[in-house]
Design a protein around this motif. Structure first.
Motif, PDB file in Angstrom:
ATOM      1  N   MET A 135       0.838  -1.198   0.000  1.00  0.00           N
ATOM      2  CA  MET A 135       0.000   0.000   0.000  1.00  0.00           C
ATOM      3  C   MET A 135       0.876   1.252   0.000  1.00  0.00           C
ATOM      4  N   GLU A 136       1.945   1.236   0.771  1.00  0.00           N
ATOM      5  CA  GLU A 136       2.847   2.383   0.810  1.00  0.00           C
ATOM      6  C   GLU A 136       3.482   2.625  -0.559  1.00  0.00           C
ATOM      7  N   GLU A 137       3.878   1.552  -1.240  1.00  0.00           N
ATOM      8  CA  GLU A 137       4.447   1.670  -2.583  1.00  0.00           C
ATOM      9  C   GLU A 137       3.416   2.235  -3.567  1.00  0.00           C
ATOM     10  N   THR A 138       2.183   1.758  -3.486  1.00  0.00           N
ATOM     11  CA  THR A 138       1.116   2.252  -4.367  1.00  0.00           C
ATOM     12  C   THR A 138       0.838   3.727  -4.104  1.00  0.00           C
ATOM     13  N   LEU A 139       0.796   4.121  -2.842  1.00  0.00           N
ATOM     14  CA  LEU A 139       0.556   5.526  -2.513  1.00  0.00           C
ATOM     15  C   LEU A 139       1.694   6.411  -3.022  1.00  0.00           C
ATOM     16  N   THR A 170       3.466  10.423  -6.942  1.00  0.00           N
ATOM     17  CA  THR A 170       4.362  10.813  -8.035  1.00  0.00           C
ATOM     18  C   THR A 170       3.560  11.171  -9.281  1.00  0.00           C
ATOM     19  N   ASN A 171       2.558  10.359  -9.597  1.00  0.00           N
ATOM     20  CA  ASN A 171       1.704  10.643 -10.760  1.00  0.00           C
ATOM     21  C   ASN A 171       0.923  11.938 -10.575  1.00  0.00           C
ATOM     22  N   LYS A 172       0.465  12.182  -9.352  1.00  0.00           N
ATOM     23  CA  LYS A 172      -0.283  13.405  -9.065  1.00  0.00           C
ATOM     24  C   LYS A 172       0.612  14.621  -9.325  1.00  0.00           C
ATOM     25  N   TYR A 173       1.845  14.558  -8.868  1.00  0.00           N
ATOM     26  CA  TYR A 173       2.784  15.667  -9.071  1.00  0.00           C
ATOM     27  C   TYR A 173       3.048  15.872 -10.560  1.00  0.00           C
ATOM     28  N   SER A 174       3.230  14.781 -11.289  1.00  0.00           N
ATOM     29  CA  SER A 174       3.473  14.852 -12.728  1.00  0.00           C
ATOM     30  C   SER A 174       2.273  15.462 -13.452  1.00  0.00           C
TER      31      SER A 174
END
Length: 60
Positions: free
Chosen positions: A35-39, A44-48
């Protein structure tokens, strides 16, 4: 003197419960790591996406 025999029996009910708790804890820890890896990936995608949206606004 009569022959007297004594039989003693012991049953360990705690070992199986402790092993079960350890397995559940290990599974929970693995799920939390995933879950931590997915978050982290989502963040990262949100920032991109934010950077892409800012660039698109500048072009408009």
């Amino acid at each position: 003197m009569p022959d007297v025999s004594i039989a003693i029996s012991a049953q360990d009910s705690y070992s199986s419960a402790i092993k079960n708790m350890a397995q559940i804890t290990k599974s929970f820890s693995k799920d939390m790591d995933e879950m931590e890896e997915t978050l982290h990936k989502l963040n990262t995608n949100k920032y991109s996406l934010k950077l892409d949206a800012d660039a698109a606004l500048k072009e408009l």
